[in-house]
Design an enzyme around this catalytic site. Structure first.
Site, PDB file in Angstrom:
ATOM      1  CG  ASN A  10      -1.695   1.257   1.405  1.00  0.00           C
ATOM      2  OD1 ASN A  10      -1.801   2.046   0.466  1.00  0.00           O
ATOM      3  ND2 ASN A  10      -2.258   1.461   2.593  1.00  0.00           N
ATOM      4  CD1 TRP A  11       3.811   1.049  -2.728  1.00  0.00           C
ATOM      5  CD2 TRP A  11       3.555   1.983  -4.752  1.00  0.00           C
ATOM      6  NE1 TRP A  11       4.491   0.279  -3.638  1.00  0.00           N
ATOM      7  CE2 TRP A  11       4.353   0.831  -4.875  1.00  0.00           C
ATOM      8  CE3 TRP A  11       3.263   2.727  -5.892  1.00  0.00           C
ATOM      9  CZ2 TRP A  11       4.856   0.416  -6.113  1.00  0.00           C
ATOM     10  CZ3 TRP A  11       3.762   2.317  -7.109  1.00  0.00           C
ATOM     11  CH2 TRP A  11       4.553   1.173  -7.218  1.00  0.00           C
ATOM     12  CE  LYS A  12      -0.118   3.539   4.598  1.00  0.00           C
ATOM     13  NZ  LYS A  12      -0.040   3.722   6.032  1.00  0.00           N
ATOM     14  CG  HIS A 100      -5.877   2.402   4.971  1.00  0.00           C
ATOM     15  ND1 HIS A 100      -5.428   3.372   5.834  1.00  0.00           N
ATOM     16  CD2 HIS A 100      -4.898   1.477   4.879  1.00  0.00           C
ATOM     17  CE1 HIS A 100      -4.211   3.038   6.245  1.00  0.00           C
ATOM     18  NE2 HIS A 100      -3.866   1.892   5.677  1.00  0.00           N
ATOM     19  CD  GLU A 102      -2.842   5.965   6.417  1.00  0.00           C
ATOM     20  OE1 GLU A 102      -2.838   5.911   5.168  1.00  0.00           O
ATOM     21  OE2 GLU A 102      -1.923   5.486   7.113  1.00  0.00           O
ATOM     22  CD  GLU A 172      -3.722  -2.040   7.371  1.00  0.00           C
ATOM     23  OE1 GLU A 172      -2.598  -2.292   6.949  1.00  0.00           O
ATOM     24  OE2 GLU A 172      -4.364  -1.037   7.042  1.00  0.00           O
ATOM     25  N   GLY A 178       2.409   2.675  10.692  1.00  0.00           N
ATOM     26  CA  GLY A 178       3.417   3.716  10.492  1.00  0.00           C
ATOM     27  C   GLY A 178       4.158   4.121  11.757  1.00  0.00           C
ATOM     28  CB  SER A 218       4.976  -1.406  12.215  1.00  0.00           C
ATOM     29  OG  SER A 218       4.610  -0.050  12.402  1.00  0.00           O
ATOM     30  N   GLY A 239       2.760  -0.904   4.348  1.00  0.00           N
ATOM     31  CA  GLY A 239       2.907   0.504   3.964  1.00  0.00           C
ATOM     32  C   GLY A 239       4.377   0.857   3.797  1.00  0.00           C
TER      33      GLY A 239
HETATM   34  P1  PGA Z   1       2.703   0.564   7.664  1.00  0.00           P
HETATM   35  O1  PGA Z   1       1.282   0.808   6.974  1.00  0.00           O
HETATM   36  O2  PGA Z   1       3.245  -0.735   7.122  1.00  0.00           O
HETATM   37  O3  PGA Z   1       3.539   1.757   7.259  1.00  0.00           O
HETATM   38  O4  PGA Z   1       2.487   0.513   9.129  1.00  0.00           O
HETATM   39  C1  PGA Z   1       0.367  -0.233   6.789  1.00  0.00           C
HETATM   40  C2  PGA Z   1      -0.909   0.267   6.197  1.00  0.00           C
HETATM   41  O5  PGA Z   1      -1.330   1.395   6.518  1.00  0.00           O
HETATM   42  O6  PGA Z   1      -1.549  -0.422   5.391  1.00  0.00           O
END
Ligand code: PGA
Length: 260
Positions: A10-12, A100, A102, A172, A178, A218, A239
């Site tokens: 997931n590159w966001k 997600h 976010e 998640e 993150g 993470s 991510g």
């Molecule tokens: P992260 O993000 O690996 O940077 O914790 C995961 C995600 O938001 O899908």
């Protein structure tokens, strides 16, 4: 039969089209010798889907699948800034991330909207990667199962009485995203097992045995093997560590080794 691992980047909001092409080149270089036994998926931003799709089309020897990071529930119309399922289908995407944290947290996406997105995706033959997870206060107040259960049940309502190809749940925990502070694999497995049980009771026991439930938050090359060694964790949504093609390839290799 063991479920196929599912490893998705997931590159966001990262990567231009040009960076996407160079990334995919390097990812494929790292994976070329493997006959992939896992689903390997990359989810670039909308603006890079065209170049990713063209590039992956050309690389026929390796099966890397494409996903989008969001979808809107209408096919067309006066919805400034939204992207419809028909537009996404042009890029031959297989997957779409829905709900997600976010999007839920920063853009106010509700369970009701997540449901509409899931339903739209499956009606257009796009498999949803459905994200669920609790925040730190909810975890500390022992609300994890209630919160995650509510999100899962809402998502499952969108999946009853529809014809779908596949779907994935990604557990998640928000506090792990993150932050460099991943959940323990045992704790994560408790929640993914619970999600699988809900799928069993709301859809069917057969479906719950087939569906992949993955972990995100993470994930890196040091902890990934621990997660996928758990019986109810079938891969990861990644991510930060997916932004480097080398690091993401490492994760794919760990999954491949695990399946021997
Ligand atoms: P992260 O993000 O690996 O940077 O914790 C995961 C995600 O938001 O899908």
């Amino acid at each position: 039969m063991a479920r196929k691992y599912f490893v998705s980047a997931n590159w966001k909001m990262n990567m231009t089209s040009a960076q996407t092409v160079s990334y995919l080149g390097r990812l494929i270089e790292n994976l070329r010798d493997l006959k992939l036994k896992s689903n390997v998926v990359v989810c670039p931003p909308f603006t890079a889907l065209r170049s990713a799709s063209t590039y992956l089309d050309y690389e026929k020897d390796i099966d890397i699948e494409l996903g989008a990071q969001n979808i809107y529930w209408e096919e067309k119309g006066a919805f400034t800034g939204e992207i419809s399922p028909i537009m996404l289908k042009e890029f031959n995407i297989d997957w779409v991330i829905v709900g997600h944290s976010e999007r839920r947290r920063l853009f106010g996406e509700t369970d009701k909207e997540v449901k509409k997105k899931i339903r739209t995706a499956v009606e257009h033959g796009i498999n949803p990667i459905i994200c669920v997870g609790e925040n730190i206060d909810e975890r500390e107040e022992d609300e994890t199962y209630r919160v995650v259960g509510g999100q899962v049940n809402a998502a499952l309502e969108a999946l009853s009485n529809v014809d779908y190809k596949d779907f994935v749940f990604a557990y998640e925990p928000i506090w792990a995203i993150g932050t460099g502070k991943a959940a323990s694999s045992e704790d994560a497995n408790d929640v993914t097992r619970h999600i699988r049980a809900l799928i069993g009771s709301k859809l069917s026991p057969e479906i719950s045995k087939e569906i992949r439930v993955i972990y995100g938050g993470s994930v890196n090359a040091d902890n990934f093997e621990g997660f996928i060694s758990e019986p109810d964790i079938d891969g990861a949504l990644v991510g930060s560590a997916s932004l480097s093609p080398k690091k993401f390839a490492e994760l794919v290799k760990i999954a491949e080794r695990q399946r021997g």
